[in-house]
Design a protein around this motif. Structure first.
Motif, PDB file in Angstrom:
ATOM      1  N   UNK A  81       0.998  -1.227  -0.139  1.00 45.35           N
ATOM      2  CA  UNK A  81      -0.132   0.015  -0.173  1.00 45.35           C
ATOM      3  C   UNK A  81       0.753   1.233  -0.068  1.00 45.35           C
ATOM      4  N   UNK A  82       1.982   1.214   0.651  1.00 48.98           N
ATOM      5  CA  UNK A  82       2.898   2.267   0.724  1.00 48.98           C
ATOM      6  C   UNK A  82       3.417   2.921  -0.598  1.00 48.98           C
ATOM      7  N   UNK A  83       3.926   1.752  -1.249  1.00 53.56           N
ATOM      8  CA  UNK A  83       4.269   2.195  -2.720  1.00 53.56           C
ATOM      9  C   UNK A  83       3.206   2.671  -3.531  1.00 53.56           C
ATOM     10  N   UNK A  84       2.073   2.031  -3.570  1.00 53.52           N
ATOM     11  CA  UNK A  84       1.073   2.563  -4.394  1.00 53.52           C
ATOM     12  C   UNK A  84       0.652   3.878  -4.059  1.00 53.52           C
ATOM     13  N   UNK A  85       0.585   4.398  -2.661  1.00 47.91           N
ATOM     14  CA  UNK A  85       0.316   5.715  -2.201  1.00 47.91           C
ATOM     15  C   UNK A  85       1.151   6.717  -2.761  1.00 47.91           C
ATOM     16  N   UNK A  86       2.382   6.402  -2.620  1.00 47.25           N
ATOM     17  CA  UNK A  86       3.564   7.040  -3.158  1.00 47.25           C
ATOM     18  C   UNK A  86       3.514   7.354  -4.578  1.00 47.25           C
ATOM     19  N   UNK A  87       3.453   6.683  -5.371  1.00 45.75           N
ATOM     20  CA  UNK A  87       3.236   6.685  -6.768  1.00 45.75           C
ATOM     21  C   UNK A  87       2.121   7.611  -7.193  1.00 45.75           C
ATOM     22  N   UNK A  88       0.930   7.235  -6.626  1.00 45.58           N
ATOM     23  CA  UNK A  88      -0.291   7.784  -6.917  1.00 45.58           C
ATOM     24  C   UNK A  88       0.088   9.415  -6.499  1.00 45.58           C
ATOM     25  N   UNK A  89       0.303   9.809  -5.404  1.00 45.63           N
ATOM     26  CA  UNK A  89       0.629  11.133  -4.810  1.00 45.63           C
ATOM     27  C   UNK A  89       1.429  12.044  -5.824  1.00 45.63           C
ATOM     28  N   UNK A  90       2.755  11.550  -6.087  1.00 48.52           N
ATOM     29  CA  UNK A  90       3.741  11.907  -6.832  1.00 48.52           C
ATOM     30  C   UNK A  90       3.118  12.204  -8.343  1.00 48.52           C
ATOM     31  N   UNK A  91       2.411  10.956  -9.033  1.00 47.46           N
ATOM     32  CA  UNK A  91       1.850  11.194 -10.362  1.00 47.46           C
ATOM     33  C   UNK A  91       0.853  12.485 -10.387  1.00 47.46           C
ATOM     34  N   UNK A  92       0.103  12.369  -9.556  1.00 49.11           N
ATOM     35  CA  UNK A  92      -0.944  13.524  -9.530  1.00 49.11           C
ATOM     36  C   UNK A  92      -0.560  14.707  -9.348  1.00 49.11           C
ATOM     37  N   UNK A  93       0.424  14.742  -8.435  1.00 48.00           N
ATOM     38  CA  UNK A  93       1.161  16.292  -8.126  1.00 48.00           C
ATOM     39  C   UNK A  93       1.799  17.005  -9.158  1.00 48.00           C
ATOM     40  N   UNK A  94       2.306  15.962  -9.912  1.00 46.62           N
ATOM     41  CA  UNK A  94       3.227  16.449 -10.910  1.00 46.62           C
ATOM     42  C   UNK A  94       2.470  16.789 -12.074  1.00 46.62           C
ATOM     43  N   UNK A  95       1.548  15.614 -12.559  1.00 49.29           N
ATOM     44  CA  UNK A  95       0.762  15.898 -13.761  1.00 49.29           C
ATOM     45  C   UNK A  95      -0.219  17.085 -13.439  1.00 49.29           C
ATOM     46  N   UNK A  96      -0.560  17.423 -12.449  1.00 47.18           N
ATOM     47  CA  UNK A  96      -1.347  18.537 -12.175  1.00 47.18           C
ATOM     48  C   UNK A  96      -0.758  19.776 -12.722  1.00 47.18           C
ATOM     49  N   UNK A  97       0.703  20.024 -12.504  1.00 47.13           N
ATOM     50  CA  UNK A  97       1.295  21.164 -12.819  1.00 47.13           C
ATOM     51  C   UNK A  97       1.919  20.928 -14.357  1.00 47.13           C
ATOM     52  N   UNK A  98       2.174  19.816 -14.806  1.00 47.78           N
ATOM     53  CA  UNK A  98       2.850  19.717 -16.124  1.00 47.78           C
ATOM     54  C   UNK A  98       1.882  19.418 -17.147  1.00 47.78           C
ATOM     55  N   UNK A  99       0.738  18.780 -16.859  1.00 46.24           N
ATOM     56  CA  UNK A  99      -0.234  18.684 -17.938  1.00 46.24           C
ATOM     57  C   UNK A  99       0.145  17.352 -18.373  1.00 46.24           C
ATOM     58  N   UNK A 292       1.611  20.295  -2.971  1.00 43.07           N
ATOM     59  CA  UNK A 292       1.989  18.970  -3.296  1.00 43.07           C
ATOM     60  C   UNK A 292       3.028  18.658  -4.468  1.00 43.07           C
ATOM     61  N   UNK A 293       3.064  19.901  -5.249  1.00 43.04           N
ATOM     62  CA  UNK A 293       3.936  19.732  -6.251  1.00 43.04           C
ATOM     63  C   UNK A 293       5.526  19.497  -5.871  1.00 43.04           C
ATOM     64  N   UNK A 294       5.620  20.394  -4.920  1.00 38.18           N
ATOM     65  CA  UNK A 294       7.005  20.877  -4.037  1.00 38.18           C
ATOM     66  C   UNK A 294       7.442  19.453  -3.431  1.00 38.18           C
ATOM     67  N   UNK A 295       6.277  18.918  -2.659  1.00 38.13           N
ATOM     68  CA  UNK A 295       6.273  17.854  -2.073  1.00 38.13           C
ATOM     69  C   UNK A 295       7.022  16.482  -2.907  1.00 38.13           C
ATOM     70  N   UNK A 296       6.100  16.423  -3.901  1.00 35.06           N
ATOM     71  CA  UNK A 296       6.468  15.502  -4.924  1.00 35.06           C
ATOM     72  C   UNK A 296       7.881  15.306  -5.440  1.00 35.06           C
ATOM     73  N   UNK A 297       8.325  16.656  -5.831  1.00 33.31           N
ATOM     74  CA  UNK A 297       9.445  16.714  -6.405  1.00 33.31           C
ATOM     75  C   UNK A 297      10.548  16.222  -5.399  1.00 33.31           C
ATOM     76  N   UNK A 298      10.350  16.706  -4.054  1.00 31.41           N
ATOM     77  CA  UNK A 298      11.517  16.161  -2.907  1.00 31.41           C
ATOM     78  C   UNK A 298      11.309  14.590  -2.885  1.00 31.41           C
ATOM     79  N   UNK A 299      10.187  14.042  -2.799  1.00 27.43           N
ATOM     80  CA  UNK A 299       9.934  12.793  -2.974  1.00 27.43           C
ATOM     81  C   UNK A 299      10.580  11.827  -4.079  1.00 27.43           C
ATOM     82  N   UNK A 300      10.262  12.616  -5.307  1.00 30.92           N
ATOM     83  CA  UNK A 300      11.092  11.862  -6.385  1.00 30.92           C
ATOM     84  C   UNK A 300      12.526  12.078  -6.569  1.00 30.92           C
TER      85      UNK A 300
END
Length: 313
Positions: A81-99, A292-300
């Motif tokens: 579950x932790x891996x799925x949550x991590x990927x889901x958060x990063x994908x959503x946060x980055x794609x919301x900004x990048x498109x 969320x984007x800043x958090x996702x960049x740090x996590x990535x």
């Protein structure tokens, strides 16, 4: 094939035209206000409302990550579950900004899931399932909302409808047809030589429920940040938010910058000061997109460093 290539080439220009039109309309809406008024409105948002907005943002991103949970469960593939949550958060946060969610989200999912041993075919199915979940949820939530409380559509959108009621009918027709297909067809669907697996009815209903929470929490982020004199109830505002997001998706402008704000300002009651509303929209951008984007960049970045040093799991 030629037509598809031509359409793909023209889409960025179409988005640019929409952006220019919306910025022009936005400047007209705010012509009577000064930048100082917008900044004051932004500072006037109480701290507890910002805290609530961050809480709703967190719940929305969690709901989005559950799209992948449903996909892995349907595909009967086990992943923590932790891996799925991590990927889901990063994908959503980055794609919301990048498109270009299918491209950016797909690349990120492949980067993570392939490293964890998930087969490429399974990753492709998860991505397709997530996209289906997004659209199915939007059609279901939008369909019900626009039928119960049909909004008058702004002329700026240049749609062939005066109100959102016909859009609600179309959306619900698509959802009901899809659910019937899931209930009666057990074999994969073949279109132009390609095979498409049909999710079970239970999985499809789960998709709609999760997407409902995703959209509801996301709309709540902006609603809680609106000025104190906001006369709208949350259900009344929800339709405005959905229509603005649909305009954002149609525009192909990354993050819907300018498009989203224009539709919101055009549909909000005139009793709400436009400068104050813009301050709320800026706060919404910061809470729902930038933070969320800043958090996702740090996590990535942290994941890539760990992987480079040979400790990524």
């Amino acid at each position: 094939m030629v037509n598809e290539k031509l359409i793909n080439r023209l889409l960025p220009f179409f988005g640019l035209v929409i952006l220019v039109i919306c910025l022009w309309a936005l400047s007209g809406e705010l012509r009577s206000y000064q930048l100082k008024e917008v900044i004051q409105s932004l500072k006037a948002i109480p701290q507890y409302r910002l805290s609530l907005a961050i809480a709703f943002m967190t719940l929305s991103y969690f709901a989005f990550a559950c799209y992948d949970f449903i996909a892995f469960h349907y595909l009967k593939y086990s992943l923590s579950a932790g891996k799925i949550l991590l990927v889901g958060f990063i994908c959503n946060a980055i794609s919301n900004i990048v498109g270009f969610e299918a491209l950016s989200g797909g690349a990120i999912r492949y980067r993570f899931y392939s490293h964890w041993g998930v087969p490429a075919r399974t990753i492709a199915l998860v991505l397709a399932f997530e996209n289906l979940c997004f659209w199915l949820g939007l059609f279901a939530v939008g369909g019900v909302t626009f039928l119960i409380k049909p909004l008058t559509l702004p002329r700026l959108l240049k749609l062939p409808f005066v109100s959102a009621y016909p859009i609600g009918l179309i959306f619900l027709f698509i959802v009901i047809s899809y659910l019937i297909l899931c209930a009666v067809r057990k074999q994969p669907l073949r279109i132009r030589g390609k095979t498409f697996a049909i999710p079970s009815l239970n999985s499809s209903v789960a998709q709609i429920i999760v997407s409902f929470f995703d959209w509801s929490f996301a709309a709540a982020v902006l609603y809680i940040l609106l000025p104190n004199n906001n006369p709208l109830t949350y259900p009344g505002f929800f339709g405005i938010y959905l229509l603005a997001m649909i305009a954002t998706i149609i525009s192909h402008v990354p993050g819907g910058l300018g498009v989203f704000e224009t539709v919101i300002l055009l549909l909000l009651p005139k009793s709400i000061n436009s400068a104050a509303a813009l301050g709320s929209l800026l706060a919404f951008r910061a809470v729902y997109y930038l933070l969320p984007f800043l958090m996702a960049v740090v996590l990535l970045g942290g994941y890539e460093i760990k992987r480079r040093w040979g400790t990524g799991k």
